[in-house]
Design an enzyme around this catalytic site. Structure first.
Site, PDB file in Angstrom:
ATOM      1  N   CYS A  55      48.219  39.110  45.451  1.00  0.00           N
ATOM      2  CA  CYS A  55      47.265  38.173  44.841  1.00  0.00           C
ATOM      3  C   CYS A  55      47.848  37.550  43.574  1.00  0.00           C
ATOM      4  CB  CYS A  55      45.957  38.882  44.509  1.00  0.00           C
ATOM      5  SG  CYS A  55      44.720  37.788  43.769  1.00  0.00           S
ATOM      6  N   GLN A  83      41.136  47.958  50.529  1.00  0.00           N
ATOM      7  CA  GLN A  83      42.188  47.395  49.678  1.00  0.00           C
ATOM      8  C   GLN A  83      41.801  47.536  48.217  1.00  0.00           C
ATOM      9  OE1 GLN A  83      43.118  43.163  48.747  1.00  0.00           O
ATOM     10  NE2 GLN A  83      45.054  43.543  49.827  1.00  0.00           N
TER      11      GLN A  83
END
Length: 473
Positions: free
Chosen positions: A115, A86
């Site tokens: 996020c 990621q």
């Protein structure tokens, strides 16, 4: 390009990407316990582009090392067909360059679009991408066309279900292999309920696999809960973050391992990876909790945690002092004494002596009031005799001991024998001996005895042991 990997995102149990958690030891541990796919922690594209790929023959790992010799990403053959890399990126070309750098060592590439933390959003990455669908489309399309490994992305939900579904449909058209959906809005935190209905709406609206994320707080406490969350969201797979962080054996079909065993497994992986590093050497030499925290650059955490516990300790001590004050009564006669049964003959106690004295003096039998202190669960008893109260200033580990101590205070104040061995034989001891002899003689003659009188007296003496009120907190 054609994807030539067996990695599949349907019916999988997946370790979520977690900053400072999803390192190689944690990923290997999750795989050992049954995870099908593991995501590494988010790594920023610019930082990765500064790294060089190095084969670590000692550890048998592939390391991506920054100019300052710090290992930014480490992987190994054990996870090569299971790990998804990621990255945090807001630029299609940089994202493609990083993907090509790591492509041969991982099973897939993921773009973080969920996020909400500032370190991710301030560069237009993470949840900041949710407000820029064109950039999302550009990054994902570039990756899908530019590499051979499957591409995924992880998002949070938008303020409305309709907007979220429309965004996911647009993402699906880029050709990605799957999409992970954290069922909370970017301003929501773990304590907020996960929106299973939104994940379900997405699952029903697209044909690519949808990976449900965000169920640790509300759903997932053990392995069987994973399926419950999957059914509630109609998702193809489930991605687990916090529940796995608390105990990575959440992936075990057979059930959770004790944390001690999990920690031992984790440390084995960690030491294998880090023993020869500066950090590893510090850890190896650590002789206290503080030094362990310092080895992991967690000195601030240690100090903050220590301060919290010290404050709590002070608060509890204040509470305990308050409870002691509640026991303070100027009319109570106090001494610092404890009952030690080794100092008394068998079946003889201060409470029995006090009861005998009260009968002889024609006073009501003693009344004991006993309380338990919540902090340390110790007991203190106050005995009332002839309208005067007595207690020991020392708290005892049981109610019976506390009552015996109170009886001792009373007897000593009155100048009455308490039955200790050093006092020699007294009326009560002689009485007990006579009763024992009578009992023995009657048994020799085969008589069917009723309960001996001394046991009746003992029963009366111990009746105050029935209920113990706890002090109010």
């Amino acid at each position: 390009m054609t994807v030539n990997t067996p990695l599949c995102f349907r019916g999988k149990k997946i370790l979520a990407p977690m900053v400072r958690v999803g390192t190689l030891p944690m990923r290997l541990l999750a795989l050992d316990y049954g995870a099908d796919i593991v995501y590494c922690e988010e790594l920023i594209d610019i930082k990765m582009l500064q790294c060089k790929r190095v084969i670590n023959e000692v550890l048998e790992t592939v390391d991506f090392i920054a100019p300052n010799e710090r290992v930014v990403f480490r992987t190994c053959e054990r996870e090569r067909h299971h790990v998804v890399f990621q990255m945090g990126s807001a630029d299609a070309e940089r994202a493609l360059a990083v993907a090509k750098l790591v492509e041969s060592d991982v099973a897939g590439i993921d773009i973080n679009m969920g996020c909400p933390k500032e370190y991710s959003t301030k560069g237009g990455m993470g949840a900041a991408l949710l407000s820029d669908p064109d950039k999302i489309e550009s990054i994902l399309t570039t990756l899908v066309k530019g590499i051979c490994k499957p591409v995924t992305c992880k998002i949070r939900i938008l303020p409305s279900v309709e907007d979220t579904v429309n965004l996911v449909k647009r993402i699906e058209k880029t050709g990605i292999a799957a999409i992970a959906v954290h069922g909370r809005k970017k301003e929501e935190r773990p304590q907020h309920p996960v929106h299973c209905d939104v994940i379900k709406a997405i699952s029903e609206a697209v044909s690519i696999p949808v990976i449900a994320n965000g169920g640790s707080h509300d759903f997932i406490k053990e392995y069987t809960d994973i399926e419950t969350f999957q059914k509630a969201t109609a998702a193809s797979s489930v991605m687990i973050a916090r529940a796995a962080m608390w105990n990575p054996s959440i992936f075990r079909k057979e059930g959770l391992f004790p944390l001690k065993e999990v920690m031992q497994d984790y440390i084995k992986y960690m030491l294998r990876e880090q023993l020869e590093t500066t950090q590893g050497k510090k850890l190896h030499a650590a002789q206290s909790t503080q030094e362990i925290c310092e080895a992991f650059e967690m000195a601030d955490f240690y100090e903050e945690t220590t301060a919290i516990f010290e404050a709590k300790k002070t608060s509890l001590e204040t509470e305990t002092q308050y409870e002691d004050d509640q026991m303070e009564d100027p009319d109570v006669i106090k001494m610092a004494v404890r009952f030690d049964k080794r100092e008394y003959p068998p079946q003889i106690t201060p409470k029995m002596y006090l009861l005998e004295w009260c009968r002889k003096e024609k006073h009501p039998q003693p009344v004991y009031e006993t309380v338990q202190r919540p902090l340390d669960r110790l007991f203190c008893s106050v005995v009332t005799v002839a309208e005067q109260k007595y207690r020991s200033t020392l708290w005892d580990k049981s109610k019976k001991l506390a009552e015996q101590a109170a009886a001792i205070v009373c007897l000593r104040t009155l100048g009455v024998p308490e039955g200790k061995l050093c006092e020699g034989e007294t009326h009560l001891i002689n009485k007990r001996k006579r009763e024992d002899r009578e009992c023995l003689n009657n048994r020799d003659h085969g008589e069917d005895l009723s309960e001996p009188s001394h046991k009746k007296a003992n029963f009366i003496a111990e009746t105050s042991d029935m209920n113990v009120p706890k002090m109010p907190r």
